[in-house]
Design a protein around this motif. Structure first.
Motif, PDB file in Angstrom:
ATOM      1  N   SER A  51       0.799  -1.223   0.000  1.00 51.61           N
ATOM      2  CA  SER A  51       0.000   0.000   0.000  1.00 51.61           C
ATOM      3  C   SER A  51       0.830   1.271   0.000  1.00 51.61           C
ATOM      4  CB  SER A  51      -0.929   0.021   1.220  1.00 51.61           C
ATOM      5  OG  SER A  51      -0.176  -0.022   2.427  1.00 51.61           O
ATOM      6  N   ALA A  52       2.099   1.204   0.355  1.00 47.92           N
ATOM      7  CA  ALA A  52       2.926   2.412   0.372  1.00 47.92           C
ATOM      8  C   ALA A  52       4.400   2.024   0.407  1.00 47.92           C
ATOM      9  CB  ALA A  52       2.593   3.301   1.568  1.00 47.92           C
ATOM     10  N   ILE A  53       5.211   2.801  -0.316  1.00 50.18           N
ATOM     11  CA  ILE A  53       6.669   2.714  -0.229  1.00 50.18           C
ATOM     12  C   ILE A  53       7.121   3.938   0.557  1.00 50.18           C
ATOM     13  CG2 ILE A  53       8.833   2.626  -1.516  1.00 50.18           C
ATOM     14  CD1 ILE A  53       7.264   1.452  -3.851  1.00 50.18           C
ATOM     15  N   LEU A  54       7.450   3.729   1.820  1.00 54.84           N
ATOM     16  CA  LEU A  54       7.689   4.844   2.732  1.00 54.84           C
ATOM     17  C   LEU A  54       9.074   5.447   2.580  1.00 54.84           C
ATOM     18  CD1 LEU A  54       6.013   3.343   5.934  1.00 54.84           C
ATOM     19  CD2 LEU A  54       4.998   4.840   4.206  1.00 54.84           C
ATOM     20  N   ASP A  55      10.096   4.623   2.446  1.00 54.07           N
ATOM     21  CA  ASP A  55      11.455   5.165   2.412  1.00 54.07           C
ATOM     22  C   ASP A  55      12.395   4.137   1.815  1.00 54.07           C
ATOM     23  OD1 ASP A  55      13.579   6.951   2.879  1.00 54.07           O
ATOM     24  OD2 ASP A  55      14.075   5.961   4.761  1.00 54.07           O
ATOM     25  N   VAL A  56      13.397   4.649   1.105  1.00 58.74           N
ATOM     26  CA  VAL A  56      14.486   3.827   0.580  1.00 58.74           C
ATOM     27  C   VAL A  56      15.782   4.475   1.027  1.00 58.74           C
ATOM     28  CG1 VAL A  56      15.622   2.891  -1.461  1.00 58.74           C
ATOM     29  CG2 VAL A  56      13.133   3.056  -1.397  1.00 58.74           C
ATOM     30  N   ASP A  57      16.489   3.809   1.919  1.00 65.22           N
ATOM     31  CA  ASP A  57      17.729   4.335   2.494  1.00 65.22           C
ATOM     32  C   ASP A  57      18.905   3.718   1.750  1.00 65.22           C
ATOM     33  OD1 ASP A  57      19.870   5.160   4.049  1.00 65.22           O
ATOM     34  OD2 ASP A  57      18.757   5.011   5.919  1.00 65.22           O
ATOM     35  N   GLU A  58      19.551   4.529   0.876  1.00 63.97           N
ATOM     36  CA  GLU A  58      20.663   4.006   0.091  1.00 63.97           C
ATOM     37  C   GLU A  58      21.894   3.745   0.939  1.00 63.97           C
ATOM     38  OE1 GLU A  58      19.067   6.759  -0.636  1.00 63.97           O
ATOM     39  OE2 GLU A  58      18.062   6.491  -2.572  1.00 63.97           O
ATOM     40  N   GLN A  59      22.078   4.538   1.983  1.00 60.94           N
ATOM     41  CA  GLN A  59      23.269   4.378   2.816  1.00 60.94           C
ATOM     42  C   GLN A  59      23.213   3.093   3.635  1.00 60.94           C
ATOM     43  OE1 GLN A  59      24.018   7.656   5.422  1.00 60.94           O
ATOM     44  NE2 GLN A  59      26.034   6.922   6.041  1.00 60.94           N
ATOM     45  N   LEU A  60      22.059   2.815   4.256  1.00 60.92           N
ATOM     46  CA  LEU A  60      21.908   1.609   5.071  1.00 60.92           C
ATOM     47  C   LEU A  60      21.372   0.424   4.287  1.00 60.92           C
ATOM     48  CD1 LEU A  60      20.375   3.195   8.308  1.00 60.92           C
ATOM     49  CD2 LEU A  60      22.764   2.642   7.843  1.00 60.92           C
ATOM     50  N   GLN A  61      21.049   0.625   3.000  1.00 56.40           N
ATOM     51  CA  GLN A  61      20.518  -0.443   2.140  1.00 56.40           C
ATOM     52  C   GLN A  61      19.230  -1.028   2.723  1.00 56.40           C
ATOM     53  OE1 GLN A  61      22.596  -1.877  -0.899  1.00 56.40           O
ATOM     54  NE2 GLN A  61      22.918   0.306  -0.621  1.00 56.40           N
ATOM     55  N   LEU A  62      18.255  -0.160   3.000  1.00 60.65           N
ATOM     56  CA  LEU A  62      17.008  -0.578   3.623  1.00 60.65           C
ATOM     57  C   LEU A  62      15.819  -0.062   2.821  1.00 60.65           C
ATOM     58  CD1 LEU A  62      17.760   0.126   7.409  1.00 60.65           C
ATOM     59  CD2 LEU A  62      17.941  -2.055   6.188  1.00 60.65           C
ATOM     60  N   LEU A  63      14.770  -0.865   2.797  1.00 61.47           N
ATOM     61  CA  LEU A  63      13.496  -0.494   2.181  1.00 61.47           C
ATOM     62  C   LEU A  63      12.419  -0.550   3.262  1.00 61.47           C
ATOM     63  CD1 LEU A  63      11.467  -0.031  -0.201  1.00 61.47           C
ATOM     64  CD2 LEU A  63      11.406  -2.531  -0.442  1.00 61.47           C
ATOM     65  N   THR A  64      11.703   0.555   3.434  1.00 61.99           N
ATOM     66  CA  THR A  64      10.604   0.620   4.397  1.00 61.99           C
ATOM     67  C   THR A  64       9.303   0.733   3.618  1.00 61.99           C
ATOM     68  OG1 THR A  64      12.030   1.743   5.997  1.00 61.99           O
ATOM     69  CG2 THR A  64       9.658   1.835   6.370  1.00 61.99           C
ATOM     70  N   SER A  65       8.413  -0.235   3.845  1.00 58.33           N
ATOM     71  CA  SER A  65       7.142  -0.282   3.122  1.00 58.33           C
ATOM     72  C   SER A  65       6.023  -0.651   4.086  1.00 58.33           C
ATOM     73  CB  SER A  65       7.207  -1.292   1.969  1.00 58.33           C
ATOM     74  OG  SER A  65       7.563  -2.577   2.452  1.00 58.33           O
ATOM     75  N   PHE A  66       4.806  -0.479   3.595  1.00 56.18           N
ATOM     76  CA  PHE A  66       3.625  -0.815   4.384  1.00 56.18           C
ATOM     77  C   PHE A  66       2.820  -1.866   3.624  1.00 56.18           C
ATOM     78  CE2 PHE A  66      -0.529  -0.323   6.350  1.00 56.18           C
ATOM     79  CZ  PHE A  66      -0.197  -0.167   7.689  1.00 56.18           C
ATOM     80  N   LEU A  67       2.552  -3.004   4.301  1.00 56.21           N
ATOM     81  CA  LEU A  67       1.882  -4.141   3.673  1.00 56.21           C
ATOM     82  C   LEU A  67       0.601  -4.478   4.417  1.00 56.21           C
ATOM     83  CD1 LEU A  67       4.930  -6.584   3.271  1.00 56.21           C
ATOM     84  CD2 LEU A  67       4.175  -4.842   1.655  1.00 56.21           C
ATOM     85  N   TRP A  68      -0.312  -5.075   3.654  1.00 56.78           N
ATOM     86  CA  TRP A  68      -1.482  -5.750   4.223  1.00 56.78           C
ATOM     87  C   TRP A  68      -1.327  -7.233   3.916  1.00 56.78           C
ATOM     88  CZ3 TRP A  68      -5.223  -3.685   7.294  1.00 56.78           C
ATOM     89  CH2 TRP A  68      -5.289  -2.298   7.370  1.00 56.78           C
ATOM     90  N   LEU A  69      -0.966  -8.007   4.941  1.00 55.49           N
ATOM     91  CA  LEU A  69      -0.738  -9.441   4.762  1.00 55.49           C
ATOM     92  C   LEU A  69      -2.047 -10.197   4.933  1.00 55.49           C
ATOM     93  CD1 LEU A  69       1.262 -11.777   4.354  1.00 55.49           C
ATOM     94  CD2 LEU A  69       1.628 -11.770   6.838  1.00 55.49           C
ATOM     95  N   ASP A  70      -2.331 -11.104   4.008  1.00 50.94           N
ATOM     96  CA  ASP A  70      -3.567 -11.900   4.009  1.00 50.94           C
ATOM     97  C   ASP A  70      -3.177 -13.373   4.085  1.00 50.94           C
ATOM     98  OD1 ASP A  70      -6.070 -12.905   3.792  1.00 50.94           O
ATOM     99  OD2 ASP A  70      -6.497 -12.119   1.800  1.00 50.94           O
ATOM    100  N   MET A  71      -3.672 -14.078   5.131  1.00 49.14           N
ATOM    101  CA  MET A  71      -3.380 -15.500   5.311  1.00 49.14           C
ATOM    102  C   MET A  71      -4.683 -16.281   5.464  1.00 49.14           C
ATOM    103  SD  MET A  71      -0.044 -15.471   7.853  1.00 49.14           S
ATOM    104  CE  MET A  71      -0.847 -14.541   9.142  1.00 49.14           C
ATOM    105  N   VAL A  72      -4.735 -17.431   4.833  1.00 50.68           N
ATOM    106  CA  VAL A  72      -5.917 -18.310   4.868  1.00 50.68           C
ATOM    107  C   VAL A  72      -5.455 -19.725   5.160  1.00 50.68           C
ATOM    108  CG1 VAL A  72      -7.881 -19.200   3.572  1.00 50.68           C
ATOM    109  CG2 VAL A  72      -7.156 -16.819   3.237  1.00 50.68           C
ATOM    110  N   TRP A  73      -6.100 -20.392   6.120  1.00 46.42           N
ATOM    111  CA  TRP A  73      -5.819 -21.789   6.435  1.00 46.42           C
ATOM    112  C   TRP A  73      -7.077 -22.428   7.017  1.00 46.42           C
ATOM    113  CZ3 TRP A  73      -4.481 -17.685   9.400  1.00 46.42           C
ATOM    114  CH2 TRP A  73      -4.846 -17.685  10.736  1.00 46.42           C
ATOM    115  N   ASP A  74      -7.045 -23.716   7.193  1.00 47.22           N
ATOM    116  CA  ASP A  74      -8.184 -24.482   7.709  1.00 47.22           C
ATOM    117  C   ASP A  74      -7.937 -24.882   9.157  1.00 47.22           C
ATOM    118  OD1 ASP A  74      -9.655 -24.383   5.352  1.00 47.22           O
ATOM    119  OD2 ASP A  74      -8.667 -26.160   4.534  1.00 47.22           O
ATOM    120  N   ASN A  75      -8.964 -24.678   9.997  1.00 51.65           N
ATOM    121  CA  ASN A  75      -8.946 -25.104  11.394  1.00 51.65           C
ATOM    122  C   ASN A  75      -9.958 -26.240  11.538  1.00 51.65           C
ATOM    123  OD1 ASN A  75      -9.315 -25.373  14.227  1.00 51.65           O
ATOM    124  ND2 ASN A  75      -8.685 -23.235  14.541  1.00 51.65           N
ATOM    125  N   PHE A  76      -9.431 -27.445  11.676  1.00 50.93           N
ATOM    126  CA  PHE A  76     -10.297 -28.629  11.710  1.00 50.93           C
ATOM    127  C   PHE A  76     -11.033 -28.770  13.036  1.00 50.93           C
ATOM    128  CE2 PHE A  76      -7.375 -29.546   8.300  1.00 50.93           C
ATOM    129  CZ  PHE A  76      -8.170 -30.177   7.361  1.00 50.93           C
TER     130      PHE A  76
END
Length: 429
Positions: A51-76
């Motif tokens: 949903s967003a790319i917040l920051d890319v730090d070239e010096q520290l080699q880091l990518l800061t982003s915002f995600l919506w994680l969706d997980m689906v599984w079965d509960n027997f």
């Protein structure tokens, strides 16, 4: 089969709401993997939305982003008959009462800061759908050589801390094109970066004798270069173009060197002001380009100082020109005359019109002597011959200086254009 032991009695859900007591058996077993046969691995399907790319730090080699994680599984351990409860097929439960898979991002360097008290949807067949927001800071191998026209490819690898392939398998909840389209539509910030594509790979992760399932997403992003083109490249191009046009100033006037010195000082101040926009680590191509422009301006200033100094020496203390250099100047003058094709009436004599310098005086006749009619000029006077030859020697040196200035100007333009073409080709490679 599930058996009747895990069937929830949903009678009255449509009138009196959900009875917590009927889910007591599920809540008791929340610490255990929800399967009836432990030899069967749990299938967890995942997807995410960037949903967003917040920051890319070239010096520290880091990518800061915002995600919506969706997980689906079965509960027997959960099931009910929707016909007994007014057709209710899905309810929401707090995740504190459910078993959750320990899915994490391998490249993440921060602890998961998911808000507590989230809920998940539970279907009548025991299918759990859990969505959670994540602010993720991940390690990314950033290549800033083509800054500000660079493209980066960062990796988000989803895997499990504990469960091996014998206990948990990962799959895709959505198609890859759905993830890309949803992410592009959801990203509302028109920041520095834009999403290009998302690719997928499913390698296994071997740690010692254990084998873990994982899904690897390659996120391709591109920098929007408009800000850097306007604030960096255009001003630098204007200054180097003005420096090239300064060769049109007459070399004998003495104003070219101060003008180039002013340009060089302005370019240095420009680099100091724009230093904050450049990456703090690595050597991007734009830094090489700026260093090249600064070198060209310094060389141009040195050339102007050389020509000005040479013309000054010629105008004050002209020395005899070497024979080989004098022959070269005569040939150059003849070639120039042939190329210009001047009218014959405009050029009296074979030699070009002499160029006079401000400090060079014309030869004056000897004081107190005038040739009388019938008498010839005295011959063999060394001072008179020297005074007559001085302007000729100075003129030859002036021609050589102007020819050298023209040659260095064309050499400067050739090197500048070839360097600019090389930089553009490397940026577009």
């Amino acid at each position: 089969g599930r058996g009747d032991d895990f069937t929830v009695s949903c009678s009255g859900f449509d009138h009196r709401g959900v009875d917590p007591a009927v889910f007591a058996s599920v809540m008791v077993r929340k610490d255990f993997r929800p399967v009836l046969n432990y030899s069967v691995p749990t299938q967890v399907n995942i997807s995410f939305t960037l949903s967003a790319i917040l920051d890319v730090d070239e010096q520290l080699q880091l990518l800061t982003s915002f995600l919506w994680l969706d997980m689906v599984w079965d509960n027997f351990f959960i099931s009910w008959n929707p016909e007994e409860c007014g057709g209710i097929q899905r309810i929401s439960m707090t995740t504190q009462n459910l078993w959750l898979p320990d899915i994490f991002i391998i490249e993440s360097i921060e602890v998961d800061q998911t808000p507590t008290g989230l809920s998940a949807y539970v279907s009548n067949e025991g299918r759990i759908q859990y969505k959670k927001p994540m602010k993720v800071t991940t390690i990314c191998n950033l290549d800033i050589f083509r800054f500000p026209f660079d493209r980066q490819n960062c990796t988000l690898t989803f895997s499990s801390f504990l469960y091996t392939v014998d206990d948990m398998l990962l799959g895709m909840e959505k198609e890859l094109w759905e993830i890309v389209d949803t992410s592009r539509n959801l990203i509302k910030t028109q920041g520095e970066w834009e999403l290009l594509a998302i690719n997928k790979a499913t390698p296994k992760l071997a740690v010692g004798s254990s084998l873990y399932d994982q899904i690897m997403f390659h996120v391709a992003i591109r920098r929007r270069p408009g800000l850097y083109v306007i604030n960096l490249l255009l001003p630098s191009g204007f200054l180097i173009a003005i420096d090239a046009l300064s060769f049109l100033l007459p070399a004998e006037s003495g104003h070219r060197a101060p003008f180039k010195m002013t340009l060089l000082l302005g370019y240095t101040v420009f680099l100091l002001m724009m230093n904050d926009l450049l990456p703090a680590s690595g050597v991007p191509l734009i830094s090489v380009y700026f260093a090249l422009c600064l070198t060209l301006m310094v060389v141009s200033l040195l050339e102007s100082i050389l020509i000005t100094s040479l013309l000054h020496v010629v105008s004050t203390q002209p020395r005899p020109m070497p024979h080989w250099l004098h022959s070269f100047v005569l040939r150059s003058s003849r070639v120039t005359e042939c190329c210009n094709q001047r009218p014959q009436e405009e050029s009296e004599g074979r030699g070009p019109k002499p160029i006079r310098l401000p400090h060079l005086k014309d030869p004056e006749p000897m004081a107190g002597w005038e040739p009388s009619p019938g008498k010839t000029e005295p011959k063999g006077d060394p001072q008179s011959d020297q005074r007559i030859q001085e302007p000729q020697v100075a003129g030859s040196w002036v021609k050589f200086s102007l020819a050298l200035d023209t040659f260095l100007c064309w050499l400067y333009l050739l090197f500048m254009s070839s360097s600019l073409i090389t930089v553009i080709v490397l940026w577009n490679a």
